[in-house]
Enzyme design. Structure first.
Site, mmCIF file in Angstrom:
data_model
loop_
_atom_site.group_PDB
_atom_site.id
_atom_site.type_symbol
_atom_site.label_atom_id
_atom_site.label_comp_id
_atom_site.label_asym_id
_atom_site.label_seq_id
_atom_site.Cartn_x
_atom_site.Cartn_y
_atom_site.Cartn_z
ATOM 1 N N ASP A 94 -20.113 -37.328 5.755
ATOM 2 C CA ASP A 94 -18.807 -37.694 4.745
ATOM 3 C C ASP A 94 -19.340 -38.450 3.434
ATOM 4 O O ASP A 94 -20.397 -39.289 3.125
ATOM 5 C CB ASP A 94 -18.304 -38.382 5.419
ATOM 6 C CG ASP A 94 -18.835 -40.076 5.594
ATOM 7 O OD1 ASP A 94 -19.889 -39.654 6.192
ATOM 8 O OD2 ASP A 94 -18.238 -40.840 5.319
ATOM 9 N N HIS A 109 -21.057 -43.228 -5.358
ATOM 10 C CA HIS A 109 -19.647 -43.867 -5.658
ATOM 11 C C HIS A 109 -18.092 -44.010 -7.036
ATOM 12 O O HIS A 109 -17.475 -43.696 -6.955
ATOM 13 C CB HIS A 109 -18.934 -45.194 -4.769
ATOM 14 C CG HIS A 109 -20.025 -45.314 -3.603
ATOM 15 N ND1 HIS A 109 -18.950 -46.176 -2.580
ATOM 16 C CD2 HIS A 109 -20.021 -44.553 -2.610
ATOM 17 C CE1 HIS A 109 -19.346 -46.158 -1.176
ATOM 18 N NE2 HIS A 109 -20.406 -45.267 -1.491
ATOM 19 N N ASP A 126 -24.937 -39.664 -2.452
ATOM 20 C CA ASP A 126 -24.125 -40.923 -1.321
ATOM 21 C C ASP A 126 -23.592 -39.750 -0.621
ATOM 22 O O ASP A 126 -21.944 -39.851 -1.097
ATOM 23 C CB ASP A 126 -24.013 -42.216 -1.960
ATOM 24 C CG ASP A 126 -23.346 -42.860 -0.548
ATOM 25 O OD1 ASP A 126 -24.216 -41.969 0.476
ATOM 26 O OD2 ASP A 126 -23.175 -43.040 -0.944
ATOM 27 N N GLU A 178 -19.145 -42.214 8.181
ATOM 28 C CA GLU A 178 -20.510 -43.309 7.632
ATOM 29 C C GLU A 178 -19.464 -43.953 6.473
ATOM 30 O O GLU A 178 -19.965 -45.240 6.300
ATOM 31 C CB GLU A 178 -21.288 -42.389 7.101
ATOM 32 C CG GLU A 178 -22.787 -44.031 7.497
ATOM 33 C CD GLU A 178 -22.842 -44.653 6.507
ATOM 34 O OE1 GLU A 178 -23.961 -45.512 5.690
ATOM 35 O OE2 GLU A 178 -21.693 -43.745 4.393
ATOM 36 N N GLU A 179 -18.757 -44.075 6.458
ATOM 37 C CA GLU A 179 -18.091 -44.889 4.358
ATOM 38 C C GLU A 179 -16.783 -45.158 5.505
ATOM 39 O O GLU A 179 -16.825 -46.624 4.605
ATOM 40 C CB GLU A 179 -17.795 -43.773 2.989
ATOM 41 C CG GLU A 179 -18.315 -43.102 2.866
ATOM 42 C CD GLU A 179 -19.792 -43.741 1.851
ATOM 43 O OE1 GLU A 179 -19.716 -45.029 2.177
ATOM 44 O OE2 GLU A 179 -20.798 -43.831 1.448
ATOM 45 N N HIS A 215 -25.257 -38.461 6.555
ATOM 46 C CA HIS A 215 -24.062 -38.134 7.131
ATOM 47 C C HIS A 215 -23.176 -37.749 5.241
ATOM 48 O O HIS A 215 -24.287 -37.070 4.800
ATOM 49 C CB HIS A 215 -23.351 -40.228 6.788
ATOM 50 C CG HIS A 215 -23.401 -40.572 4.942
ATOM 51 N ND1 HIS A 215 -22.857 -40.599 4.671
ATOM 52 C CD2 HIS A 215 -24.360 -41.842 5.039
ATOM 53 C CE1 HIS A 215 -22.759 -41.048 3.469
ATOM 54 N NE2 HIS A 215 -23.714 -41.663 3.195
ATOM 55 N N GLU A 248 -30.208 -41.677 2.639
ATOM 56 C CA GLU A 248 -29.264 -42.508 1.689
ATOM 57 C C GLU A 248 -30.751 -42.967 0.461
ATOM 58 O O GLU A 248 -31.738 -41.831 0.657
ATOM 59 C CB GLU A 248 -29.759 -43.859 1.951
ATOM 60 C CG GLU A 248 -29.172 -44.056 3.241
ATOM 61 C CD GLU A 248 -27.389 -44.174 3.118
ATOM 62 O OE1 GLU A 248 -27.498 -44.083 1.233
ATOM 63 O OE2 GLU A 248 -26.584 -43.851 3.897
#
Length: 359
Positions: free
Chosen positions: A63, A330, A92, A123-124, A61, A146
């Protein structure tokens, strides 16, 4: 080796603002020799290598969560590729996505096979990118991107479900001694916790447990009624799908007979998924890790990923792989080791070569 990674991380792309990063990645795929590279109907970046009848999907992903981190290399990388890359998404999950892009470019076209690298959007949030591609492909093998470190293979991600619980009752005098809506809401949360604790009592792994979270609580009153609202999320094991959880939730709350309690399902509920361990894909990745001097290991994660969306539909051997320390996901300190990234590219390239040779 790290140009794809640095370039992709330099394109800030929180969910809903991925277009610039998608366009950059499509251009990078073309420069790396992909047979085709394009933006699909959901806004995903897609790169295709080869045109054989057997297909491997590498779904990452593009995003990130919000919160831009200045992109920097600390210290300046040595010729051997050492150094740390700081930037939002370096772990991530642009690290894994860039790894997919570079590894497929290194392997190139292989007779009888097609590699498809997808940089999915959203995805988030609600995984709109993965939901778009799930019925567009029917791969023989799937690798989901991931961060789990270069020498580990993830075989499972937990499911998730969200609910808003509303508690309401007629207004009463404060001296009546009757339970308030706010008190009932607290008891409802404690009942959910008690159910989960009882379910988890014999479970050893977090992957097999029910993990509820109280994300918000508020209460108030008007002239005629008291009310309270709870926002409850839960991470679910393979043995309990979201529908079963919602039914259990209704049962748990039935004891509060004197209150009007309602449960509203919120967003997309996602079942947990565990991958088969003894497959040609897993064996190829383990061999790839060993080829780079690593001791491979398996991990089962307590989060949820696009694996949970595509694997139940595709029903093919699947795994989750990618460089980076997920503890940095994050965070304001998100960064990835360039040495680890290079190792992961080597691992994945070797694994793909092994897979197409032996599958």
């Amino acid at each position: 080796m790290s140009d794809t990674l640095i370039g992709l991380v330099s394109q800030y792309s929180p969910s809903g603002q991925e277009r610039g990063a998608v366009e950059w990645l499509v251009g990078r795929m073309r420069a790396l020799g992909y047979a085709d590279a394009f933006i699909d109907g959901a806004g995903n970046a897609v790169g295709v290598m080869g045109d054989g009848p057997r297909q491997v999907i590498l779904l990452g992903h593009i995003d990130t969560v919000s919160g831009e981190i200045p992109v920097s290399l600390t210290p300046s990388p040595s010729p051997e590729g050492r150094g740390e890359l700081y930037g939002r998404g370096s772990v991530d999950a642009k690290g894994p996505l860039a790894c997919f892009t570079d590894a497929v470019a290194r392997v190139g076209a292989v007779d009888g096979w097609q590699f498809v690298v997808i940089g999915a959007v959203e995805e988030e949030r609600d995984s709109d990118g993965a939901r778009f591609v799930v019925d567009k492909y029917k791969p023989d093998f799937a690798i989901i991107g991931e961060p789990n470190r270069w020498d580990r293979v993830a075989l499972g991600y937990k499911g998730s479900a969200w609910a808003e619980i509303a508690v309401r009752r007629e207004q009463s005098h404060t001296a009546s001694g009757e339970q308030t809506a706010a008190e009932a809401a607290v008891e409802a949360w404690l009942a959910i916790r008690a159910f989960s604790d009882a379910y988890n009592q014999e479970k050893q792994r977090a992957f097999d447990k029910i993990l509820p979270t109280l994300r918000n609580i508020e209460a108030g009153q008007d002239d005629f009624a008291q009310w309270a609202r709870l926002s409850v999320g839960v991470r679910l094991p393979v043995e309990m799908n979201p529908e079963q959880w919602y039914l259990e939730l209704e049962k748990i709350l039935k004891v509060f007979e004197t209150f009007r309690i309602s449960v509203e399902r919120v967003g997309y509920a996602v079942p947990a998924w565990g991958c088969e361990k003894n497959t040609p894909l897993v064996r190829a990745l383990l061999s790839g890790i060993r080829s780079q001097g690593g001791t491979p290991s398996f991990v089962y994660k307590t989060g949820t990923a696009d694996l949970n969306i595509v694997a139940p539909v595709w029903q093919c051997p699947a795994v989750v792989y990618g460089p980076g320390d997920s503890a940095l996901d994050h965070t304001p300190n998100e960064h990835i080791s360039l040495d680890e990234y290079a190792r992961a590219v080597d691992v994945l390239a070797a694994a793909l070569q092994n897979l197409v040779k032996n599958a």
